[in-house]
Every structure is written in C-alpha cells, then in structure tokens.
Design a protein around this motif. Structure first.
Motif, PDB file in Angstrom:
ATOM      1  N   LEU A  17     -15.096   5.361  -2.285  1.00  0.00           N
ATOM      2  CA  LEU A  17     -13.692   5.149  -1.931  1.00  0.00           C
ATOM      3  C   LEU A  17     -13.551   4.095  -0.851  1.00  0.00           C
ATOM      4  O   LEU A  17     -14.302   4.082   0.122  1.00  0.00           O
ATOM      5  CB  LEU A  17     -13.062   6.450  -1.426  1.00  0.00           C
ATOM      6  CG  LEU A  17     -12.601   7.507  -2.436  1.00  0.00           C
ATOM      7  CD1 LEU A  17     -11.934   8.654  -1.690  1.00  0.00           C
ATOM      8  CD2 LEU A  17     -11.645   6.927  -3.450  1.00  0.00           C
ATOM      9  N   LYS A  18     -12.555   3.228  -1.016  1.00  0.00           N
ATOM     10  CA  LYS A  18     -12.206   2.246   0.012  1.00  0.00           C
ATOM     11  C   LYS A  18     -10.712   2.375   0.258  1.00  0.00           C
ATOM     12  O   LYS A  18      -9.901   1.662  -0.342  1.00  0.00           O
ATOM     13  CB  LYS A  18     -12.574   0.834  -0.445  1.00  0.00           C
ATOM     14  CG  LYS A  18     -14.070   0.622  -0.599  1.00  0.00           C
ATOM     15  CD  LYS A  18     -14.405  -0.808  -1.009  1.00  0.00           C
ATOM     16  CE  LYS A  18     -15.907  -1.001  -1.153  1.00  0.00           C
ATOM     17  NZ  LYS A  18     -16.265  -2.387  -1.590  1.00  0.00           N
ATOM     18  N   CYS A  19     -10.366   3.327   1.114  1.00  0.00           N
ATOM     19  CA  CYS A  19      -8.958   3.645   1.316  1.00  0.00           C
ATOM     20  C   CYS A  19      -8.287   2.642   2.248  1.00  0.00           C
ATOM     21  O   CYS A  19      -8.906   2.128   3.181  1.00  0.00           O
ATOM     22  CB  CYS A  19      -8.813   5.052   1.889  1.00  0.00           C
ATOM     23  SG  CYS A  19      -9.271   6.353   0.719  1.00  0.00           S
ATOM     24  N   GLU A  20      -7.019   2.385   1.979  1.00  0.00           N
ATOM     25  CA  GLU A  20      -6.199   1.541   2.825  1.00  0.00           C
ATOM     26  C   GLU A  20      -4.772   2.059   2.792  1.00  0.00           C
ATOM     27  O   GLU A  20      -4.380   2.815   1.904  1.00  0.00           O
ATOM     28  CB  GLU A  20      -6.243   0.081   2.354  1.00  0.00           C
ATOM     29  CG  GLU A  20      -5.818  -0.118   0.912  1.00  0.00           C
ATOM     30  CD  GLU A  20      -5.916  -1.563   0.472  1.00  0.00           C
ATOM     31  OE1 GLU A  20      -5.647  -2.447   1.298  1.00  0.00           O
ATOM     32  OE2 GLU A  20      -6.238  -1.799  -0.705  1.00  0.00           O
ATOM     33  N   ARG A  21      -4.003   1.656   3.774  1.00  0.00           N
ATOM     34  CA  ARG A  21      -2.616   2.102   3.886  1.00  0.00           C
ATOM     35  C   ARG A  21      -1.746   1.196   3.019  1.00  0.00           C
ATOM     36  O   ARG A  21      -1.653   0.004   3.265  1.00  0.00           O
ATOM     37  CB  ARG A  21      -2.183   2.042   5.355  1.00  0.00           C
ATOM     38  CG  ARG A  21      -0.768   2.537   5.642  1.00  0.00           C
ATOM     39  CD  ARG A  21      -0.540   2.570   7.149  1.00  0.00           C
ATOM     40  NE  ARG A  21       0.815   2.958   7.467  1.00  0.00           N
ATOM     41  CZ  ARG A  21       1.823   2.114   7.625  1.00  0.00           C
ATOM     42  NH1 ARG A  21       1.608   0.816   7.482  1.00  0.00           N
ATOM     43  NH2 ARG A  21       3.039   2.540   7.918  1.00  0.00           N
ATOM     44  N   ILE A  22      -1.105   1.778   1.997  1.00  0.00           N
ATOM     45  CA  ILE A  22      -0.285   0.983   1.087  1.00  0.00           C
ATOM     46  C   ILE A  22       1.032   1.701   0.805  1.00  0.00           C
ATOM     47  O   ILE A  22       1.155   2.916   0.982  1.00  0.00           O
ATOM     48  CB  ILE A  22      -1.004   0.695  -0.249  1.00  0.00           C
ATOM     49  CG1 ILE A  22      -1.151   1.979  -1.069  1.00  0.00           C
ATOM     50  CG2 ILE A  22      -2.346   0.038  -0.044  1.00  0.00           C
ATOM     51  CD1 ILE A  22      -1.431   1.723  -2.520  1.00  0.00           C
ATOM     52  N   ASP A  23       1.997   0.928   0.349  1.00  0.00           N
ATOM     53  CA  ASP A  23       3.276   1.477  -0.088  1.00  0.00           C
ATOM     54  C   ASP A  23       3.129   1.915  -1.539  1.00  0.00           C
ATOM     55  O   ASP A  23       3.029   1.083  -2.441  1.00  0.00           O
ATOM     56  CB  ASP A  23       4.374   0.424   0.069  1.00  0.00           C
ATOM     57  CG  ASP A  23       5.733   0.910  -0.435  1.00  0.00           C
ATOM     58  OD1 ASP A  23       5.863   2.105  -0.753  1.00  0.00           O
ATOM     59  OD2 ASP A  23       6.659   0.075  -0.506  1.00  0.00           O
ATOM     60  N   LEU A  24       3.104   3.220  -1.777  1.00  0.00           N
ATOM     61  CA  LEU A  24       2.879   3.763  -3.118  1.00  0.00           C
ATOM     62  C   LEU A  24       3.994   3.362  -4.081  1.00  0.00           C
ATOM     63  O   LEU A  24       3.730   3.095  -5.260  1.00  0.00           O
ATOM     64  CB  LEU A  24       2.780   5.287  -3.037  1.00  0.00           C
ATOM     65  CG  LEU A  24       2.438   6.036  -4.330  1.00  0.00           C
ATOM     66  CD1 LEU A  24       1.072   5.619  -4.853  1.00  0.00           C
ATOM     67  CD2 LEU A  24       2.474   7.543  -4.099  1.00  0.00           C
ATOM     68  N   VAL A  25       5.224   3.291  -3.590  1.00  0.00           N
ATOM     69  CA  VAL A  25       6.353   2.944  -4.462  1.00  0.00           C
ATOM     70  C   VAL A  25       6.174   1.538  -5.029  1.00  0.00           C
ATOM     71  O   VAL A  25       6.365   1.296  -6.228  1.00  0.00           O
ATOM     72  CB  VAL A  25       7.689   3.056  -3.702  1.00  0.00           C
ATOM     73  CG1 VAL A  25       8.859   2.601  -4.586  1.00  0.00           C
ATOM     74  CG2 VAL A  25       7.917   4.486  -3.228  1.00  0.00           C
ATOM     75  N   GLU A  26       5.792   0.610  -4.171  1.00  0.00           N
ATOM     76  CA  GLU A  26       5.621  -0.777  -4.622  1.00  0.00           C
ATOM     77  C   GLU A  26       4.517  -0.887  -5.664  1.00  0.00           C
ATOM     78  O   GLU A  26       4.689  -1.566  -6.692  1.00  0.00           O
ATOM     79  CB  GLU A  26       5.280  -1.676  -3.430  1.00  0.00           C
ATOM     80  CG  GLU A  26       5.009  -3.115  -3.827  1.00  0.00           C
ATOM     81  CD  GLU A  26       4.337  -3.933  -2.737  1.00  0.00           C
ATOM     82  OE1 GLU A  26       4.156  -5.141  -2.939  1.00  0.00           O
ATOM     83  OE2 GLU A  26       3.970  -3.349  -1.698  1.00  0.00           O
ATOM     84  N   LYS A  27       3.380  -0.218  -5.432  1.00  0.00           N
ATOM     85  CA  LYS A  27       2.246  -0.347  -6.348  1.00  0.00           C
ATOM     86  C   LYS A  27       2.535   0.290  -7.705  1.00  0.00           C
ATOM     87  O   LYS A  27       2.181  -0.259  -8.749  1.00  0.00           O
ATOM     88  CB  LYS A  27       0.992   0.286  -5.727  1.00  0.00           C
ATOM     89  CG  LYS A  27       0.578  -0.354  -4.414  1.00  0.00           C
ATOM     90  CD  LYS A  27       0.368  -1.852  -4.545  1.00  0.00           C
ATOM     91  CE  LYS A  27      -0.034  -2.482  -3.227  1.00  0.00           C
ATOM     92  NZ  LYS A  27      -0.141  -3.953  -3.315  1.00  0.00           N
TER      93      LYS A  27
END
Length: 370
Positions: free
Chosen positions: A207-217
């Motif tokens: 896993l390479k986790c990062e902080r992202i906007d789930l709605v946009e993706k």
C-alpha cells in the motif's frame, strides 16, 4: 540562533529545501535558511512579518488538515512527513512536503524544527499518471464488455448452428462450426484474462496511501462510464452527497476495487438497466455504494461470495467468464485500508455493495453547493 561553525551555516543555506526553527512561546521563527526565498518567495530577514500571509496561502481544503498536523507536531505526536496544498500569490497550486522534527535541545517542546520541500512537479506528474491509469482501467473494462458481447453472441449462434447442422452429417461443416465455437470461447476468455491480470496483481503490491479527495477520483471513473452509456446500453448515475471528502488510501488499488464492483454490475445488469454510485459519510466513516438493477445474487451462494474460488462465480449475462477471485480481492483491498465491505441482493431486483472506510481524524466533508 547560533551555530557551531560557519561550515554548518553554509551547509544549511545550500540545502535544496527549507530548514526552519520555530519558537513556540514567542511565536516567531528563530531561524530559516535561504531555501525559504527560493521555494516560498519570501525574505529570510522578514520571515516573521511574512508568516501570516504565508499561512493564509494554505488551500481551504487543507486548512483543517494543517491545523491537526500542527497540534500533533507541537505535542510531539507527529513523526511522519505530511503534505500541504498552498496557493501561490498568482493563484497557482503549490504542494509542499513537511518533515517535522523535535529539537534535542528543546526538551520541553518549546521549539520545533522542520524541513519543507517543494513537491509540486512530482504531484502534478502523479496526478496525471493516476488520472490516466484510472482512465486506462475503466477503458479496459468498457472495451472488454464491448468486445466480449458480440463474441459471446457469436458463440451462442455457433451452438445453434451446431445443433441445426447435426442432421446433415457433414463432417467438414461440423468441423468449421466447432472451430467457430472454440475461437469465440477462447477470445472471450482472453479478453477477460487480460483485464483480470491487472486487477489480480494489485493486491500483491504494498500500500502507498495518500490523502486524496474521494469524490473527485470516483467522478473521473463515472465520467468514463457515462460517456459510454449509449454503447453499453446502461444508465450510469453518480450521486455524491458531499462536494469533497478526503480519505487516506492507495489510489490505484482502491480505485481498481471500485472499478471492479462497477464491472460486476455491468456484467449482471440487463440492457437498459441502471448502475448507481453514491458517496456519503457519517462520523469517522466514508461510505461508497455501488447499486444496480441487475439479476441479483442467488440467496444460496451469498454467504460465500467473498471466498476465493467462490461457488457464487458465474458467467456474465454476455458469457463473461469469472475466475471466482474478484470479490475476494476487492474485500482484501478494502480490509488493507482498515475498511469493510458488505452487500444486499435480491434475485431479479439487483444488488447493492457498500464499502466503508475510516476517515482521518481531521477529515471534514464539504457540503454540496446550493
């Protein structure tokens, strides 16, 4: 602040990233190196006067994230690097990686130090890479459906031809029909194997986790399906209950899991049906649901749906082959993110899959504009 040698000070000024020391009681920067001028466009001798304007450049989406990181940093509970999204004075995006340090000589936590690196170029490159990787995966799923459908139809026709031609007792004709059946079957399997291979590999990568906007993706994935709705003869609906929702995930893996849920809905939803993807949240949890108006999952096999080589595996409505591994891998990916997945299904009415993910402590959902 004093340094042990002019060499050390020279070294600090030549560093490619910002090094600073902040005095908490007096709320001022005790030291900053020259990289501050190169990376943040300020002046070292005016850093304290410039600090309020610099903090005001934190992107609104990252404000609560920045506050949470600062509170944990001061309390000595933040060890890992974190990213911040800023806006430059001309309105452009700038991304920084901040590495916190607790200074050894400040045992009471009265001083904190840190390193700041500009990662804008890397972030932009990764954004484009992730965007096109997601688009590639979605396109593969859509193409596999488009290609497998006609071939599966030809395979069914060849079965009919085989039965109709049997009374003719023509060996050459029967051989040609059998070749058609084998070619169609192998072609459909080859297409699915090609798509499944990428998905099966994903669970074996760290896993390479990062902080992202789930709605946009998720919106990017759904836009691809919506653009192909006419060709697929399905209706695709995206209903986010919030405008943005930040989560800590491995984007490639998690989006592949969501894409595979959509692919399953596509395989088991008749022409003219509807596939709906929703995003919502409750305290501490992000919620993604994929619902369809398909044929549903037989009650007798629902209990073992997430098992490897499950008895629930079955060909799609167009003859798409199933490995029996897809749902187990989706579950594994969700659980790697400390989440959970469950479903409700009724034969003849459709299926709803729900994925729940834990939210970072500081995560806040922005309401939809009215």
């Amino acid at each position: 602040m004093p340094f042990p040698s002019t060499f050390a000070e020279h070294f600090l000024h030549q560093m490619p990233f910002v090094f600073f020391v902040y005095d908490v009681p007096t709320q001022h920067v005790a030291y900053v190196n020259l990289a501050y001028e190169r990376i943040l466009g300020g002046h070292c001798d005016q850093v304290n006067e410039e600090l309020p304007a610099l903090l005001a450049r934190v992107h609104p989406d990252d404000y609560e994230h920045a506050v949470d990181c600062w509170q944990r940093w001061r309390a000595g509970r933040l060890q890992e690097s974190f990213e911040l999204h800023l806006l430059t004075p001309d309105g452009a995006d700038q991304w920084l990686s901040v590495t916190p340090h607790q200074l050894a000589e400040a045992a009471t936590g009265q001083q904190v130090g840190g390193l700041v690196q500009d990662i804008t170029t890397t972030k932009v490159a990764l954004w484009h890479s992730d965007k096109y990787n997601s688009k590639k995966n979605t396109t593969l799923e859509i193409l596999s459906h488009d290609l497998a459908g006609p071939l599966a139809l030809l395979q069914q026709m060849s079965d009919y031809f085989h039965d109709a031609a049997a009374p003719l007792q023509n060996p050459e004709l029967m051989h040609m029909i059998e070749q058609m059946r084998v070619l169609c079957r192998d072609s459909v399997n080859l297409i699915r194997d090609f798509v499944d291979h990428e998905f099966l590999d994903s669970v074996n990568v760290e896993l390479k986790c990062e902080r992202i906007d789930l709605v946009e993706k998720v919106r990017l994935i759904m836009e691809e399906y919506q653009a192909s709705a006419a060709a697929l003869d399905k209706h695709f609906v995206f209903t986010p209950e919030v405008a943005l929702l930040y989560v800590e995930i491995d984007q490639n893996k998690f989006m592949q899991a969501i894409g595979n849920l959509l692919s399953n809905s596509l395989k088991f939803t008749p022409d003219g049906g509807t596939i709906t993807l929703r995003i919502a949240h409750k305290p501490g949890v992000a919620i993604v649901t994929v619902a369809d108006t398909g044929v549903g999952i037989p009650a007798a096999v629902q209990a073992g749906l997430f098992e490897k080589f499950t008895r629930a595996r079955r060909p799609g409505l167009r003859g798409e082959r199933s490995t029996g591994l897809g749902m187990s891998i989706i579950k594994a990916i969700v659980e790697l993110h400390q989440g959970r997945i469950y479903f409700h299904s009724q034969e003849g009415e459709g299926t709803v899959f729900t994925v729940e993910l834990p939210l970072p402590d500081e995560s806040a959902a922005a309401p939809l504009p009215k």
